[in-house]
Design a protein around this motif. Structure first.
Motif, short mmCIF file in Angstrom:
data_model
loop_
_atom_site.label_atom_id
_atom_site.label_comp_id
_atom_site.label_asym_id
_atom_site.label_seq_id
_atom_site.Cartn_x
_atom_site.Cartn_y
_atom_site.Cartn_z
N LYS A 28 -17.90 -0.59 -6.81
CA LYS A 28 -16.60 -0.01 -6.46
C LYS A 28 -16.82 1.43 -6.01
N ILE A 29 -16.31 1.75 -4.82
CA ILE A 29 -16.44 3.07 -4.23
C ILE A 29 -15.04 3.69 -4.16
N GLU A 30 -14.85 4.83 -4.81
CA GLU A 30 -13.57 5.53 -4.75
C GLU A 30 -13.46 6.23 -3.39
N GLU A 39 -4.02 9.76 1.86
CA GLU A 39 -4.50 8.38 1.76
C GLU A 39 -5.68 8.31 0.80
N THR A 40 -5.53 7.49 -0.22
CA THR A 40 -6.59 7.30 -1.21
C THR A 40 -6.75 5.82 -1.47
N GLY A 41 -7.84 5.47 -2.13
CA GLY A 41 -8.04 4.06 -2.47
C GLY A 41 -9.44 3.80 -2.95
N TYR A 42 -9.90 2.60 -2.67
CA TYR A 42 -11.24 2.20 -3.09
C TYR A 42 -11.75 1.10 -2.19
N HIS A 57 -9.16 -1.00 0.16
CA HIS A 57 -7.75 -0.86 -0.22
C HIS A 57 -7.38 0.61 -0.08
N ILE A 58 -6.33 0.90 0.67
CA ILE A 58 -5.87 2.27 0.89
C ILE A 58 -4.38 2.35 0.57
N GLY A 93 -2.93 -1.16 4.56
CA GLY A 93 -3.63 -0.82 3.33
C GLY A 93 -4.82 -1.68 2.96
N LYS A 94 -5.21 -2.65 3.82
CA LYS A 94 -6.32 -3.51 3.40
C LYS A 94 -7.17 -3.97 4.58
#
Length: 134
Positions: A28-30, A39-42, A57-58, A93-94
């Protein structure tokens, strides 16, 4: 005979963690916001046979806009602008990308990062990035 079986069983349990740590696993990469994008996600990187699957995922991105994302050489702080591995665009977002010829080991041969761009029209504006680390 019973002691021998018990000894072999205990040896097997002792070796299991060492063997498990060498097996490929999900990473998993943050992804942190860049350029005040919000915009954040992983990203999840999963081994799949000889290749990998990358799921991004954003949160906070524009609806219905295709945002290019890639795996780039370098780090988020010092990113090579030429992508090494293109990923499917993030939309709503994906994104999900299968890279059948890229292994987990390939991702660790040099520093690399996953980078999301604002749009195909503005590739120079980065909105989210995460360094790929073991």
């Amino acid at each position: 005979m019973h002691k021998l079986a018990l000894s072999l069983a205990l040896l097997g349990f002792a070796a299991a963690p060492a063997f498990a740590s060498t097996m490929p696993h999900e990473l998993k990469i943050e992804l942190a916001a860049q350029n005040n994008s919000g915009e954040t996600g992983y990203a999840l990187i999963k081994p799949m046979g000889k290749g990998i699957e990358v799921i991004v995922h954003i949160k906070g991105g524009p609806k219905g806009v295709a945002q290019p994302d890639h795996i780039h050489p370098g780090t988020c702080a010092n990113l090579n602008p030429v992508p090494k591995y293109p990923l499917e665009n993030v939309v709503d977002g994906k994104s999900v990308t299968k890279l059948p010829s890229v292994s987990m080991d390939d991702l660790f041969k040099e520093p690399m990062a996953i980078n999301v761009h604002e749009s195909a029209q503005d590739l120079k504006k980065y909105v989210a990035c995460g360094d790929i680390k073991k």
